[in-house]
Design a protein around this motif. Structure first.
Motif, PDB file in Angstrom:
ATOM      1  N   TRP A 166       0.824  -1.216   0.000  1.00 21.07           N
ATOM      2  CA  TRP A 166       0.000   0.000   0.000  1.00 21.07           C
ATOM      3  C   TRP A 166       0.858   1.267   0.000  1.00 21.07           C
ATOM      4  CZ3 TRP A 166      -1.986   4.328   2.590  1.00 21.07           C
ATOM      5  CH2 TRP A 166      -1.387   4.666   3.797  1.00 21.07           C
ATOM      6  N   PHE A 167       2.114   1.149   0.471  1.00 21.37           N
ATOM      7  CA  PHE A 167       2.992   2.321   0.459  1.00 21.37           C
ATOM      8  C   PHE A 167       3.223   2.825  -0.958  1.00 21.37           C
ATOM      9  CE2 PHE A 167       5.389   1.361   4.681  1.00 21.37           C
ATOM     10  CZ  PHE A 167       4.209   1.589   5.357  1.00 21.37           C
ATOM     11  N   ARG A 168       3.414   1.867  -1.877  1.00 23.32           N
ATOM     12  CA  ARG A 168       3.600   2.267  -3.274  1.00 23.32           C
ATOM     13  C   ARG A 168       2.380   3.035  -3.778  1.00 23.32           C
ATOM     14  NH1 ARG A 168       2.974  -2.641  -6.855  1.00 23.32           N
ATOM     15  NH2 ARG A 168       0.840  -2.177  -6.180  1.00 23.32           N
ATOM     16  N   ASN A 169       1.184   2.529  -3.466  1.00 24.71           N
ATOM     17  CA  ASN A 169      -0.041   3.208  -3.885  1.00 24.71           C
ATOM     18  C   ASN A 169      -0.193   4.557  -3.190  1.00 24.71           C
ATOM     19  OD1 ASN A 169      -0.554   0.870  -5.344  1.00 24.71           O
ATOM     20  ND2 ASN A 169      -1.783  -0.036  -3.716  1.00 24.71           N
ATOM     21  N   PHE A 170       0.235   4.629  -1.945  1.00 28.37           N
ATOM     22  CA  PHE A 170       0.198   5.866  -1.175  1.00 28.37           C
ATOM     23  C   PHE A 170       1.078   6.928  -1.829  1.00 28.37           C
ATOM     24  CE2 PHE A 170       2.387   7.962   2.619  1.00 28.37           C
ATOM     25  CZ  PHE A 170       1.429   8.955   2.759  1.00 28.37           C
ATOM     26  N   LEU A 171       2.278   6.534  -2.249  1.00 30.64           N
ATOM     27  CA  LEU A 171       3.187   7.477  -2.899  1.00 30.64           C
ATOM     28  C   LEU A 171       2.664   7.896  -4.267  1.00 30.64           C
ATOM     29  CD1 LEU A 171       6.623   5.856  -1.955  1.00 30.64           C
ATOM     30  CD2 LEU A 171       5.574   7.906  -0.964  1.00 30.64           C
ATOM     31  N   ILE A 172       2.066   6.964  -4.990  1.00 34.10           N
ATOM     32  CA  ILE A 172       1.466   7.305  -6.286  1.00 34.10           C
ATOM     33  C   ILE A 172       0.336   8.311  -6.089  1.00 34.10           C
ATOM     34  CG2 ILE A 172       0.114   6.402  -8.221  1.00 34.10           C
ATOM     35  CD1 ILE A 172       1.751   3.830  -7.997  1.00 34.10           C
ATOM     36  N   ALA A 173      -0.482   8.092  -5.055  1.00 32.88           N
ATOM     37  CA  ALA A 173      -1.582   9.016  -4.764  1.00 32.88           C
ATOM     38  C   ALA A 173      -1.051  10.407  -4.421  1.00 32.88           C
ATOM     39  CB  ALA A 173      -2.435   8.476  -3.619  1.00 32.88           C
ATOM     40  N   LEU A 174       0.038  10.477  -3.663  1.00 30.88           N
ATOM     41  CA  LEU A 174       0.651  11.766  -3.348  1.00 30.88           C
ATOM     42  C   LEU A 174       1.172  12.446  -4.611  1.00 30.88           C
ATOM     43  CD1 LEU A 174       2.603  10.830  -0.102  1.00 30.88           C
ATOM     44  CD2 LEU A 174       0.816  12.565  -0.263  1.00 30.88           C
ATOM     45  N   ALA A 175       1.753  11.655  -5.503  1.00 32.79           N
ATOM     46  CA  ALA A 175       2.238  12.209  -6.769  1.00 32.79           C
ATOM     47  C   ALA A 175       1.077  12.767  -7.593  1.00 32.79           C
ATOM     48  CB  ALA A 175       2.981  11.132  -7.560  1.00 32.79           C
ATOM     49  N   LEU A 176      -0.072  12.093  -7.551  1.00 32.55           N
ATOM     50  CA  LEU A 176      -1.254  12.584  -8.265  1.00 32.55           C
ATOM     51  C   LEU A 176      -1.750  13.895  -7.663  1.00 32.55           C
ATOM     52  CD1 LEU A 176      -3.246   9.254  -8.838  1.00 32.55           C
ATOM     53  CD2 LEU A 176      -1.984  10.597 -10.537  1.00 32.55           C
ATOM     54  N   LEU A 177      -1.673  14.007  -6.331  1.00 31.93           N
ATOM     55  CA  LEU A 177      -2.074  15.249  -5.676  1.00 31.93           C
ATOM     56  C   LEU A 177      -1.173  16.403  -6.103  1.00 31.93           C
ATOM     57  CD1 LEU A 177      -3.771  16.811  -3.593  1.00 31.93           C
ATOM     58  CD2 LEU A 177      -2.125  16.087  -1.838  1.00 31.93           C
ATOM     59  N   VAL A 178       0.135  16.169  -6.133  1.00 34.59           N
ATOM     60  CA  VAL A 178       1.076  17.205  -6.570  1.00 34.59           C
ATOM     61  C   VAL A 178       0.785  17.596  -8.016  1.00 34.59           C
ATOM     62  CG1 VAL A 178       3.509  17.741  -6.996  1.00 34.59           C
ATOM     63  CG2 VAL A 178       2.851  16.448  -4.955  1.00 34.59           C
ATOM     64  N   SER A 179       0.499  16.605  -8.862  1.00 34.86           N
ATOM     65  CA  SER A 179       0.189  16.869 -10.270  1.00 34.86           C
ATOM     66  C   SER A 179      -1.087  17.690 -10.396  1.00 34.86           C
ATOM     67  CB  SER A 179       0.044  15.554 -11.040  1.00 34.86           C
ATOM     68  OG  SER A 179       1.233  14.796 -10.977  1.00 34.86           O
ATOM     69  N   ALA A 180      -2.102  17.338  -9.597  1.00 39.83           N
ATOM     70  CA  ALA A 180      -3.374  18.077  -9.640  1.00 39.83           C
ATOM     71  C   ALA A 180      -3.174  19.519  -9.196  1.00 39.83           C
ATOM     72  CB  ALA A 180      -4.402  17.380  -8.754  1.00 39.83           C
ATOM     73  N   ASP A 181      -2.394  19.714  -8.128  1.00 34.48           N
ATOM     74  CA  ASP A 181      -2.093  21.080  -7.662  1.00 34.48           C
ATOM     75  C   ASP A 181      -1.425  21.897  -8.765  1.00 34.48           C
ATOM     76  OD1 ASP A 181      -3.161  21.064  -5.135  1.00 34.48           O
ATOM     77  OD2 ASP A 181      -1.344  20.322  -4.174  1.00 34.48           O
ATOM     78  N   PHE A 182      -0.464  21.276  -9.426  1.00 36.57           N
ATOM     79  CA  PHE A 182       0.278  21.979 -10.474  1.00 36.57           C
ATOM     80  C   PHE A 182      -0.626  22.333 -11.655  1.00 36.57           C
ATOM     81  CE2 PHE A 182       2.910  22.012 -14.327  1.00 36.57           C
ATOM     82  CZ  PHE A 182       3.868  22.960 -13.964  1.00 36.57           C
TER      83      PHE A 182
END
Length: 386
Positions: free
Chosen positions: A184-200
């Protein structure tokens, strides 16, 4: 002060409350069970909540952040990346504790908070003067956004590297990696990356199209989804029964020519050869691989060696990591038992579990990796040759 419920404010409010409720659950569980990782994940959730509360209050008609608290620090954006990075570190290593050098990770947060607090402390009239004369003309909010995005990307890179190295480490430590794999950590990091992408993306659209407050909230919606995912999945994540002590610190080895290094990786000393033969005898005679939870430490205790020595024997003697080494014996045992007429009535999975595998997925994956065919295909090929 009245909060107005609407489609925008309600969604953010529910996410905000969800985050705080689970942050408290994580905090109390972390104290009760002595887990630093739970307390750090509570901090991650709090930071995610403060990422959405500006829009939540704005959609709800509460103007306190733009009136009485104008310029007061509003988010924990610069604290979020260190929190999730150290959360991963503390999960992989139960002995992890903060040191003075780790304070460097909060420098950006301290600088941002100090800057805003100093300006805010001068009073409302000075705040308006400062914003109109310096802060807005110099585009300091844009600068903070760029720095924050860069910080996120750096910590995501470090976190992914940490996760990859950890995945490699557990294969040298455990014969059953599923309970400690933390997928789940991998999915957690992917989700964080998606949040950063959405913010940008939302910020770029806002700069281009000059979106209204009601139009540029989509990254906040992504933040709500992330809060629900982190809180529910993180709390349900099964904690490993073993005490993990993974360290990502590089091991400094003496320099040597590449050709010599390659030879030393496969050549055993006479003493190592003797110990390697002893290891193979133990594997054949005592069959420790039948224990589905066998670890490198367990085998080292049986051999009366330290884990470093036994790992070197396995790596150099077989060219495999500990996980593949043990699974090779389990597969060999499976092949013996599945061909026995007395076991014809047993299922392939039942035999695999008796041979030390802990699940069908692990068994099939290990078999396919070693023989490049499935257990069923192996059995079919053998029956065709009879």
């Amino acid at each position: 002060m009245t909060f107005y419920f609407n489609a925008y404010s309600s969604i953010l409010l529910f996410g905000f409350l969800q985050g705080w409720i689970y942050a408290l659950l994580f905090w109390f569980r972390g104290i009760r069970e002595g887990r630093l990782s739970d307390r750090l994940l509570a901090g991650v959730l709090v930071a995610l909540c403060f990422n959405i509360w500006v829009y939540m209050l704005g959609f709800g008609g509460i103007e306190i952040l733009w009136q009485q608290l104008d310029f007061f620090p509003r988010t924990l954006a610069f604290l979020l990346p260190p929190l999730y990075y150290f959360y991963l570190r503390s999960q992989f290593d139960v002995t992890f504790r903060f040191e003075w050098k780790d304070l460097s990770h909060i420098v950006l947060f301290v600088v941002d908070a100090a800057y805003r607090l100093i300006v805010f402390a001068q009073g409302p009239s000075f705040v308006r003067y400062w914003e109109n004369t310096y802060h807005n003309p110099l585009h300091l909010d844009d600068l903070f956004f760029v720095v924050g995005t860069g910080q996120h990307l750096l910590y995501l890179y470090w976190s992914f590297q940490l996760y990859v190295h950890y995945q490699s480490w557990i294969k040298d430590q455990f014969s059953n990696t599923e309970p400690v794999s933390f997928v789940w950590f991998r999915n957690f990091l992917i989700a964080l990356a998606l949040l950063v992408s959405a913010d940008f993306m939302v910020t770029m659209l806002d700069l281009w199209l000059n979106l209204s407050f009601w139009e540029d909230w989509w990254n906040n919606l992504v933040g709500v989804v992330l809060i629900y995912y982190v809180s529910i999945t993180g709390y349900a994540q099964r904690q490993p029964g073993r005490q993990l002590a993974f360290s990502d610190d590089p091991v400094v080895l003496p320099e040597q020519p590449a050709a010599d290094a390659a030879k030393s990786a496969i050549v055993l000393t006479p003493e190592q050869k003797r110990l390697h033969e002893q290891l193979l005898n133990v594997m054949d005679a005592e069959k420790p691989y039948l224990n589905p939870d066998l670890s490198l430490a367990d085998l080292a205790r049986r051999m009366k060696l330290n884990t470093t020595s036994i790992s070197q024997l396995i790596n150099a003697g077989s060219g495999k990591n500990f996980n593949d080494f043990i699974n090779a014996y389990r597969i060999m045992e499976f092949k013996k038992q599945v061909l026995m007429p007395a076991h014809a009535h047993l299922s392939l999975l039942g035999i695999a579990l008796d041979c030390g595998f802990n699940s069908k997925a692990t068994f099939n994956r290990a078999f396919k990796k070693q023989d490049n065919l499935s257990p069923g295909e192996f059995l079919a090929q053998h029956q065709q040759t009879q």
